[in-house]
Write a protein that holds these residues in place. Structure first.
Motif, PDB file in Angstrom:
ATOM      1  N   ALA A  89       0.814  -1.214   0.000  1.00 41.79           N
ATOM      2  CA  ALA A  89       0.000   0.000   0.000  1.00 41.79           C
ATOM      3  C   ALA A  89       0.852   1.272   0.000  1.00 41.79           C
ATOM      4  CB  ALA A  89      -0.928   0.002   1.218  1.00 41.79           C
ATOM      5  N   GLY A  90       2.160   1.128   0.133  1.00 44.48           N
ATOM      6  CA  GLY A  90       3.056   2.282   0.217  1.00 44.48           C
ATOM      7  C   GLY A  90       3.692   2.348   1.598  1.00 44.48           C
ATOM      8  N   MET A  91       4.344   3.459   1.919  1.00 41.06           N
ATOM      9  CA  MET A  91       4.975   3.621   3.231  1.00 41.06           C
ATOM     10  C   MET A  91       3.892   3.597   4.308  1.00 41.06           C
ATOM     11  SD  MET A  91       8.105   3.608   2.438  1.00 41.06           S
ATOM     12  CE  MET A  91       8.922   4.024   3.951  1.00 41.06           C
ATOM     13  N   THR A  92       4.124   2.757   5.333  1.00 41.07           N
ATOM     14  CA  THR A  92       3.104   2.506   6.346  1.00 41.07           C
ATOM     15  C   THR A  92       3.748   2.355   7.721  1.00 41.07           C
ATOM     16  OG1 THR A  92       1.777   1.327   4.697  1.00 41.07           O
ATOM     17  CG2 THR A  92       1.226   0.921   7.002  1.00 41.07           C
ATOM     18  N   VAL A  93       3.128   2.937   8.739  1.00 40.32           N
ATOM     19  CA  VAL A  93       3.527   2.643  10.105  1.00 40.32           C
ATOM     20  C   VAL A  93       2.977   1.254  10.408  1.00 40.32           C
ATOM     21  CG1 VAL A  93       3.251   3.264  12.541  1.00 40.32           C
ATOM     22  CG2 VAL A  93       3.611   5.056  10.830  1.00 40.32           C
ATOM     23  N   THR A  94       3.882   0.280  10.527  1.00 39.28           N
ATOM     24  CA  THR A  94       3.470  -1.111  10.698  1.00 39.28           C
ATOM     25  C   THR A  94       3.456  -1.564  12.149  1.00 39.28           C
ATOM     26  OG1 THR A  94       5.743  -1.847  10.348  1.00 39.28           O
ATOM     27  CG2 THR A  94       4.260  -1.823   8.416  1.00 39.28           C
ATOM     28  N   ARG A  95       4.354  -0.995  12.959  1.00 44.45           N
ATOM     29  CA  ARG A  95       4.374  -1.411  14.360  1.00 44.45           C
ATOM     30  C   ARG A  95       5.025  -0.340  15.228  1.00 44.45           C
ATOM     31  NH1 ARG A  95       8.828  -4.464  12.330  1.00 44.45           N
ATOM     32  NH2 ARG A  95      10.578  -4.451  13.748  1.00 44.45           N
ATOM     33  N   ILE A  96       4.669  -0.411  16.500  1.00 40.08           N
ATOM     34  CA  ILE A  96       5.215   0.492  17.504  1.00 40.08           C
ATOM     35  C   ILE A  96       5.612  -0.362  18.695  1.00 40.08           C
ATOM     36  CG2 ILE A  96       4.760   2.440  19.043  1.00 40.08           C
ATOM     37  CD1 ILE A  96       2.652   3.330  16.934  1.00 40.08           C
ATOM     38  N   GLU A  97       6.847  -0.174  19.144  1.00 41.08           N
ATOM     39  CA  GLU A  97       7.353  -0.883  20.318  1.00 41.08           C
ATOM     40  C   GLU A  97       7.409   0.110  21.472  1.00 41.08           C
ATOM     41  OE1 GLU A  97      11.210  -2.353  19.237  1.00 41.08           O
ATOM     42  OE2 GLU A  97      10.445  -3.284  17.415  1.00 41.08           O
ATOM     43  N   LYS A 120      -1.858   0.038  27.951  1.00 40.31           N
ATOM     44  CA  LYS A 120      -1.572  -0.023  26.505  1.00 40.31           C
ATOM     45  C   LYS A 120      -2.866  -0.179  25.704  1.00 40.31           C
ATOM     46  CE  LYS A 120      -0.529  -3.645  24.132  1.00 40.31           C
ATOM     47  NZ  LYS A 120      -0.003  -4.837  23.497  1.00 40.31           N
ATOM     48  N   GLU A 121      -3.749  -1.020  26.173  1.00 46.12           N
ATOM     49  CA  GLU A 121      -5.009  -1.264  25.457  1.00 46.12           C
ATOM     50  C   GLU A 121      -5.958  -0.072  25.525  1.00 46.12           C
ATOM     51  OE1 GLU A 121      -5.432  -3.961  23.592  1.00 46.12           O
ATOM     52  OE2 GLU A 121      -3.453  -4.629  24.258  1.00 46.12           O
ATOM     53  N   ASN A 122      -5.860   0.714  26.593  1.00 49.20           N
ATOM     54  CA  ASN A 122      -6.862   1.756  26.831  1.00 49.20           C
ATOM     55  C   ASN A 122      -6.409   3.183  26.580  1.00 49.20           C
ATOM     56  OD1 ASN A 122      -9.041   0.061  27.597  1.00 49.20           O
ATOM     57  ND2 ASN A 122      -7.943  -0.364  29.481  1.00 49.20           N
ATOM     58  N   LEU A 128      -6.281   4.519  18.774  1.00 50.31           N
ATOM     59  CA  LEU A 128      -6.245   5.106  17.434  1.00 50.31           C
ATOM     60  C   LEU A 128      -5.361   4.288  16.498  1.00 50.31           C
ATOM     61  CD1 LEU A 128      -6.706   7.516  15.413  1.00 50.31           C
ATOM     62  CD2 LEU A 128      -4.616   8.489  16.390  1.00 50.31           C
ATOM     63  N   LEU A 129      -4.193   3.889  16.977  1.00 50.81           N
ATOM     64  CA  LEU A 129      -3.195   3.253  16.118  1.00 50.81           C
ATOM     65  C   LEU A 129      -3.342   1.743  15.977  1.00 50.81           C
ATOM     66  CD1 LEU A 129      -0.115   5.244  17.422  1.00 50.81           C
ATOM     67  CD2 LEU A 129      -1.356   5.622  15.284  1.00 50.81           C
ATOM     68  N   ALA A 130      -3.948   1.077  16.959  1.00 53.06           N
ATOM     69  CA  ALA A 130      -4.003  -0.382  16.984  1.00 53.06           C
ATOM     70  C   ALA A 130      -4.691  -1.022  15.774  1.00 53.06           C
ATOM     71  CB  ALA A 130      -4.656  -0.867  18.271  1.00 53.06           C
ATOM     72  N   PRO A 131      -5.695  -0.426  15.176  1.00 56.56           N
ATOM     73  CA  PRO A 131      -6.286  -1.111  14.026  1.00 56.56           C
ATOM     74  C   PRO A 131      -5.315  -1.296  12.851  1.00 56.56           C
ATOM     75  CG  PRO A 131      -7.774   0.579  14.835  1.00 56.56           C
ATOM     76  CD  PRO A 131      -6.467   0.759  15.545  1.00 56.56           C
ATOM     77  N   GLY A 132      -4.312  -0.442  12.729  1.00 61.77           N
ATOM     78  CA  GLY A 132      -3.410  -0.541  11.588  1.00 61.77           C
ATOM     79  C   GLY A 132      -1.990  -0.926  11.926  1.00 61.77           C
ATOM     80  N   ALA A 133      -1.582  -0.747  13.180  1.00 64.78           N
ATOM     81  CA  ALA A 133      -0.205  -1.029  13.574  1.00 64.78           C
ATOM     82  C   ALA A 133      -0.184  -2.013  14.734  1.00 64.78           C
ATOM     83  CB  ALA A 133       0.503   0.264  13.995  1.00 64.78           C
ATOM     84  N   GLN A 134       0.778  -2.918  14.694  1.00 65.60           N
ATOM     85  CA  GLN A 134       0.987  -3.838  15.807  1.00 65.60           C
ATOM     86  C   GLN A 134       1.682  -3.059  16.924  1.00 65.60           C
ATOM     87  OE1 GLN A 134       3.786  -6.901  14.891  1.00 65.60           O
ATOM     88  NE2 GLN A 134       3.619  -7.856  16.887  1.00 65.60           N
ATOM     89  N   ILE A 135       1.159  -3.163  18.148  1.00 61.77           N
ATOM     90  CA  ILE A 135       1.743  -2.450  19.280  1.00 61.77           C
ATOM     91  C   ILE A 135       2.231  -3.475  20.291  1.00 61.77           C
ATOM     92  CG2 ILE A 135       1.345  -0.810  21.149  1.00 61.77           C
ATOM     93  CD1 ILE A 135      -0.924   0.389  19.388  1.00 61.77           C
ATOM     94  N   SER A 136       3.535  -3.440  20.577  1.00 56.63           N
ATOM     95  CA  SER A 136       4.101  -4.332  21.589  1.00 56.63           C
ATOM     96  C   SER A 136       4.538  -3.498  22.786  1.00 56.63           C
ATOM     97  CB  SER A 136       5.277  -5.126  21.017  1.00 56.63           C
ATOM     98  OG  SER A 136       6.331  -4.265  20.671  1.00 56.63           O
ATOM     99  N   LEU A 137       4.711  -4.166  23.920  1.00 58.49           N
ATOM    100  CA  LEU A 137       5.053  -3.475  25.152  1.00 58.49           C
ATOM    101  C   LEU A 137       6.049  -4.295  25.963  1.00 58.49           C
ATOM    102  CD1 LEU A 137       4.573  -1.273  27.372  1.00 58.49           C
ATOM    103  CD2 LEU A 137       2.682  -2.700  28.171  1.00 58.49           C
ATOM    104  N   THR A 138       7.098  -3.647  26.402  1.00 51.50           N
ATOM    105  CA  THR A 138       8.014  -4.193  27.401  1.00 51.50           C
ATOM    106  C   THR A 138       7.902  -3.271  28.605  1.00 51.50           C
ATOM    107  OG1 THR A 138       9.524  -4.961  25.677  1.00 51.50           O
ATOM    108  CG2 THR A 138      10.418  -4.769  27.917  1.00 51.50           C
ATOM    109  N   ALA A 139       7.584  -3.847  29.769  1.00 52.53           N
ATOM    110  CA  ALA A 139       7.402  -3.052  30.982  1.00 52.53           C
ATOM    111  C   ALA A 139       8.279  -3.623  32.095  1.00 52.53           C
ATOM    112  CB  ALA A 139       5.937  -3.052  31.404  1.00 52.53           C
ATOM    113  N   ARG A 140       9.063  -2.744  32.732  1.00 51.58           N
ATOM    114  CA  ARG A 140       9.937  -3.176  33.807  1.00 51.58           C
ATOM    115  C   ARG A 140       9.865  -2.206  34.971  1.00 51.58           C
ATOM    116  NH1 ARG A 140      12.708  -1.976  29.562  1.00 51.58           N
ATOM    117  NH2 ARG A 140      14.290  -0.528  30.192  1.00 51.58           N
TER     118      ARG A 140
END
Length: 143
Positions: A89-97, A120-122, A128-140
């Motif tokens: 589809a072109g340049m796309t924000v695919t994921r956010i860490e 993260k979910e709320n 806004l971003l979750a429908p199009g980008a995979q969002i991962s989380l590392t929490a320490r």
């Protein structure tokens, strides 16, 4: 609720032009260019601003969740790595860490991680971003 604004100004063509991005009240302003966006040039870019918005929103949502659970944080520090990839589809924000570290007295690791995932979910920017980008989380927890 207030309506938030931002603006961008661009001069020239895509590869040789340049511009300025600014938040509505002038809190943030930065230069941007093809090189700052698609290479490693000086300046900012829209993806960094998305990352800053996401990190800020998540940190506030997480702080709220921790306080509501009876463990108000001393601090929450979050970094967001925004991946801009070429897709069909072109340049796309695919994921956010998201990577977050919290100083939270009196909480165990399991509860801390559970509340981080809930935040993260709320947080509005995640929603806004979750429908199009995979969002991962590392929490320490900070040591």
């Amino acid at each position: 609720m207030p309506i938030r604004t931002a603006s961008a100004q661009w001069q020239g063509n895509l590869t040789e032009g340049s511009g300025t991005i600014r938040t509505g009240k002038g809190g943030l302003e930065g230069n941007y260019s093809f090189k700052s966006r698609f290479e490693e040039g000086e300046g900012t870019n829209p993806e960094e601003l998305i990352g800053a918005a996401h990190a800020g929103c998540f940190s506030m949502a997480f702080s709220k969740a921790l306080a509501e659970a009876g463990s108000p944080p001393t601090s929450v520090e979050t970094t967001a790595k925004v991946h801009l990839d070429k897709t069909d589809a072109g340049m796309t924000v695919t994921r956010i860490e998201l990577d977050t570290v919290g100083q939270v007295p009196g909480i165990d690791e399991a509860q801390f991680t559970k509340l981080a995932e809930t935040a993260k979910e709320n947080c509005p920017i995640s929603r806004l971003l979750a429908p199009g980008a995979q969002i991962s989380l590392t929490a320490r927890l900070a040591s």
